[in-house]
Scaffold this active site. Structure first.
Site, PDB file in Angstrom:
ATOM      1  N   HIS A 153       0.859  -1.190   0.000  1.00 12.10           N
ATOM      2  CA  HIS A 153       0.000   0.000   0.000  1.00 12.10           C
ATOM      3  C   HIS A 153       0.893   1.238   0.000  1.00 12.10           C
ATOM      4  O   HIS A 153       1.719   1.417   0.910  1.00 12.10           O
ATOM      5  CB  HIS A 153      -0.899  -0.013   1.238  1.00 12.10           C
ATOM      6  CG  HIS A 153      -1.935   1.064   1.261  1.00 12.10           C
ATOM      7  ND1 HIS A 153      -3.103   0.989   0.532  1.00 12.10           N
ATOM      8  CD2 HIS A 153      -1.975   2.228   1.930  1.00 12.10           C
ATOM      9  CE1 HIS A 153      -3.824   2.074   0.769  1.00 12.10           C
ATOM     10  NE2 HIS A 153      -3.167   2.841   1.618  1.00 12.10           N
ATOM     11  N   ASP A 186       0.971   5.251   0.002  1.00 11.24           N
ATOM     12  CA  ASP A 186       0.158   6.450   0.287  1.00 11.24           C
ATOM     13  C   ASP A 186       0.738   7.690  -0.389  1.00 11.24           C
ATOM     14  O   ASP A 186       1.822   8.138  -0.025  1.00 11.24           O
ATOM     15  CB  ASP A 186       0.089   6.675   1.808  1.00 11.24           C
ATOM     16  CG  ASP A 186      -0.797   5.658   2.478  1.00 11.24           C
ATOM     17  OD1 ASP A 186      -0.374   5.052   3.481  1.00 11.24           O
ATOM     18  OD2 ASP A 186      -1.924   5.444   1.990  1.00 11.24           O
ATOM     19  N   HIS A 228      -2.688   4.565  -3.249  1.00 16.06           N
ATOM     20  CA  HIS A 228      -3.798   5.296  -2.633  1.00 16.06           C
ATOM     21  C   HIS A 228      -3.555   6.792  -2.841  1.00 16.06           C
ATOM     22  O   HIS A 228      -2.691   7.383  -2.194  1.00 16.06           O
ATOM     23  CB  HIS A 228      -3.837   4.944  -1.133  1.00 16.06           C
ATOM     24  CG  HIS A 228      -4.901   5.661  -0.377  1.00 16.06           C
ATOM     25  ND1 HIS A 228      -4.946   5.639   1.011  1.00 16.06           N
ATOM     26  CD2 HIS A 228      -5.964   6.403  -0.775  1.00 16.06           C
ATOM     27  CE1 HIS A 228      -5.990   6.353   1.416  1.00 16.06           C
ATOM     28  NE2 HIS A 228      -6.627   6.821   0.353  1.00 16.06           N
ATOM     29  N   MET A 255     -11.908   4.247   4.606  1.00 11.60           N
ATOM     30  CA  MET A 255     -10.934   4.879   5.502  1.00 11.60           C
ATOM     31  C   MET A 255     -11.453   4.789   6.923  1.00 11.60           C
ATOM     32  O   MET A 255     -12.570   5.234   7.221  1.00 11.60           O
ATOM     33  CB  MET A 255     -10.716   6.338   5.112  1.00 11.60           C
ATOM     34  CG  MET A 255      -9.977   6.533   3.801  1.00 11.60           C
ATOM     35  SD  MET A 255      -8.405   5.659   3.764  1.00 11.60           S
ATOM     36  CE  MET A 255      -7.487   6.533   5.043  1.00 11.60           C
ATOM     37  N   ASP A 294      -8.509   0.809   5.829  1.00  8.77           N
ATOM     38  CA  ASP A 294      -7.223   1.481   5.926  1.00  8.77           C
ATOM     39  C   ASP A 294      -7.198   2.476   7.079  1.00  8.77           C
ATOM     40  O   ASP A 294      -7.896   3.483   7.064  1.00  8.77           O
ATOM     41  CB  ASP A 294      -6.981   2.233   4.598  1.00  8.77           C
ATOM     42  CG  ASP A 294      -5.651   2.908   4.537  1.00  8.77           C
ATOM     43  OD1 ASP A 294      -5.424   3.645   3.561  1.00  8.77           O
ATOM     44  OD2 ASP A 294      -4.835   2.719   5.455  1.00  8.77           O
TER      45      ASP A 294
HETATM   46  C1  DX5 Z   1      -3.503   7.345   6.190  1.00  9.54           C
HETATM   47  C2  DX5 Z   1      -3.078   6.303   5.165  1.00  9.54           C
HETATM   48  C3  DX5 Z   1      -3.000   4.916   5.760  1.00  9.54           C
HETATM   49  C4  DX5 Z   1      -1.959   4.817   6.880  1.00  9.54           C
HETATM   50  C5  DX5 Z   1      -2.197   3.558   7.692  1.00  9.54           C
HETATM   51  O1  DX5 Z   1      -3.841   8.532   5.524  1.00  9.54           O
HETATM   52  O2  DX5 Z   1      -3.988   6.250   4.089  1.00  9.54           O
HETATM   53  O3  DX5 Z   1      -2.682   3.980   4.730  1.00  9.54           O
HETATM   54  O4  DX5 Z   1      -0.671   4.765   6.314  1.00  9.54           O
HETATM   55  O5  DX5 Z   1      -1.290   3.582   8.764  1.00  9.54           O
HETATM   56  P1  DX5 Z   1      -1.716   2.866  10.144  1.00  9.54           P
HETATM   57  O6  DX5 Z   1      -1.938   1.414   9.795  1.00  9.54           O
HETATM   58  O7  DX5 Z   1      -0.527   3.068  11.051  1.00  9.54           O
HETATM   59  O8  DX5 Z   1      -2.964   3.542  10.621  1.00  9.54           O
HETATM   60 ZN    ZN Z   2      -3.711   4.575   2.643  1.00  7.71          ZN
END
Ligand code: DX5
Ligand code: ZN
Length: 225
Positions: A32, A34, A65, A136, A174
């Protein structure tokens, strides 16, 4: 099928290549990535040029993402950089149906992400075209936040709709996922689990991926009962 998608947002950005290789060898199903522009979310991460160089390091599917405004301007660039799945935020796409077609035209799989406050109803007229819906479970922008429990209801509602329509659309969740809550999230109907801090802050990230998957599978099995 349960899939784990570690998020590199929580990795050491000075050693991203190593992180990608570690994830590839950890039994994870996808990486994934970001992408943040400092406008849709109050944080800035990476763009296509970094993804392109990471693509040389690994064959693992890149699950990109896009937490950016005007994503339609960059779909081809991310696809060319090696994205296998491209997810846009519903909140950034007034012409969501057109953007989904644009993603699919590149050969990438199409995902749409919903912020915690966005109702699943915005997907009513595009759900049939989606490979993936991303729920989300934190307000986007940062790793290490707490899972928002009310998202379990949204996950279950979307799962229901997918079932009623007989679709193959996957539900990805996520934000704030860890060993303790992943079973419940699977029970609610999630298929793909993004985990940033739960993996990268673990003593042994590979073992964390394995345990996360085991707990998600047992949670999902309870759902079948
Ligand atoms: C937040 C991101 C997520 C985040 C998840 O905006 O889209 O993908 O990296 O990280 P954790 O698992 O630590 O919440
Ligand atoms: Zn993400």
């Amino acid at each position: 099928m349960i899939e784990i998608a570690p998020s590199i947002l929580s990795a050491d950005f000075s050693r991203l290549g190593e992180a990608v290789k570690m994830i590839e060898n950890s039994g994870s199903d996808m990486l994934h990535i970001d992408v943040m522009d400092g406008r849709f979310v109050p944080n800035i991460t990476i763009g296509p040029v970094v993804i392109k160089s990471l693509r040389q390091q690994s064959k693992i599917p890149f699950d990109v993402h896009l937490m950016i405004v005007e994503p339609e301007k960059y779909i081809e660039a991310f696809a060319d950089a090696g994205a296998d799945i491209i997810t846009v935020q519903a909140e950034t796409c007034p012409h969501l149906d057109r953007v989904i077609q644009q993603i699919k035209a590149t050969g990438a799989k199409a995902g749409v992400a919903l912020n915690p406050s966005t109702s699943e109803y915005v997907l009513d007229y595009v759900l049939d075209q989606l490979d993936m819906v991303l729920v989300m479970s934190v307000n986007p922008g940062f790793g290490g936040q707490k899972f928002i429990p009310s998202m379990l209801t949204k996950i279950a509602m979307i799962k229901d709709e997918i079932r009623v329509r007989g679709l193959k659309t996957k539900i990805q969740v996520d934000g704030g996922i860890n060993m303790e809550n992943i079973g419940d999230i699977a029970l609610a109907g999630a298929d793909i689990f993004v985990a940033g801090s739960a993996v990268f802050q673990a003593e042994n990230p590979s073992q964390a991926v394995r345990i996360l998957k085991e707990r998600a599978v047992s949670g999902a099995n309870h759902m079948e009962e």
